[in-house]
Design a protein around this motif. Structure first.
Motif: not given
Length: 254
Positions: A65-69, A74-75, A120-123
């Motif tokens: 979850v801490s990695d943007e790519s 995943a999304i 932050f990234l997941m949201s």
């Protein structure tokens, strides 16, 4: 493949503990569930349990979850497999406890990355789908440690940040029909609290007993207690509740 009407929930850090209980509860509530954890294989048991117990669709998703790519991948996988996410529960977290003078910069950074950057990234990724619906629920898992806890400067800072993040997203996303709230557990019986007991040199049973003495309801929390609070925030009944932090701690926030 669920029908188009089946709402979709994502739970991060869902292979065990609070995340697993939350994934199970949301499936029982009628959601198709993406069980997300760092290692996809760790999530398979919960996925199988959801399918066999509730009959709901569920998939295991491996992501950092801490990695943007990794988050974007995943999304996309979740949207393609289950449909557009309606509910996101940001639960993923780690511990790197130590007193300040012993805490390394890596200990600080790793905890902030997973808890705060991860939320932050997941949201950011999930809200794109929610805005298009327009309906959504984001529930962030904070902690009573946000109020301060010895040996947890990194964790406390991350969880306090989660609360500010929650309130800001509630302001920004409310006009799109998206509510954002946080659940702040107190002592909950999980592998993470067992690790804390080990860190302070206590047996888990002694650690729980000491905690119970300070909890007004006279027991420690269970993952299902937190899942119940998440279930409320995820529901349509909570549509006029946003930007709130609910302390689920057997008493007032400590």
């Amino acid at each position: 493949m669920p029908t188009a009407q089946t709402p979709v929930a994502i739970v991060t850090g869902a292979a065990r503990g609070i995340g697993a209980a939350t994934a199970m509860r949301l499936a029982a509530d009628g959601y198709a569930v993406a069980v997300l954890d760092l290692d996809e294989s760790d999530a398979n048991d919960i996925v199988n349990n959801i399918i066999h117990t509730t009959g709901r669709a569920a998939i295991a998703v491996g992501a950092d979850v801490s990695d943007e790519s990794s988050v974007e991948k995943a999304i996309t996988q979740i949207a393609d497999s289950l449909g557009s996410p309606t509910v996101l529960v940001n639960n993923a977290g780690i511990l790197r406890d130590n007193l300040l003078f012993k805490m390394s910069a890596d200990d600080w950074d790793s905890v902030i990355r997973v808890h705060l950057r991860g939320a932050f990234l997941m949201s950011k990724a999930a809200q794109r789908f929610m805005i298009g619906q327009p309906y959504g629920r984001i529930i962030n898992v904070s902690s009573t440690s946000a109020l301060g806890n010895r040996g947890q400067a990194n964790y406390s800072a991350a969880k306090a940040g989660i609360q500010g993040f929650t309130k800001t997203l509630a302001i920004e996303l409310g006009k799109f029909g998206i509510t954002v709230n946080a659940v702040a557990p107190g002592f909950v019986e999980t592998d993470m609290t067992a690790a804390t007991a080990e860190r302070v040199g206590m047996t888990f049973e002694a650690f729980k007993a000491a905690s119970i003495a300070e909890i007004p309801v006279g027991r420690v929390g269970q993952p299902e207690d937190i899942a119940a609070a998440v279930s409320f925030f995820a529901s349509k009944d909570a549509g006029y509740v946003s930007g709130q932090v609910l302390y689920v701690a057997g008493g007032p926030g400590q």
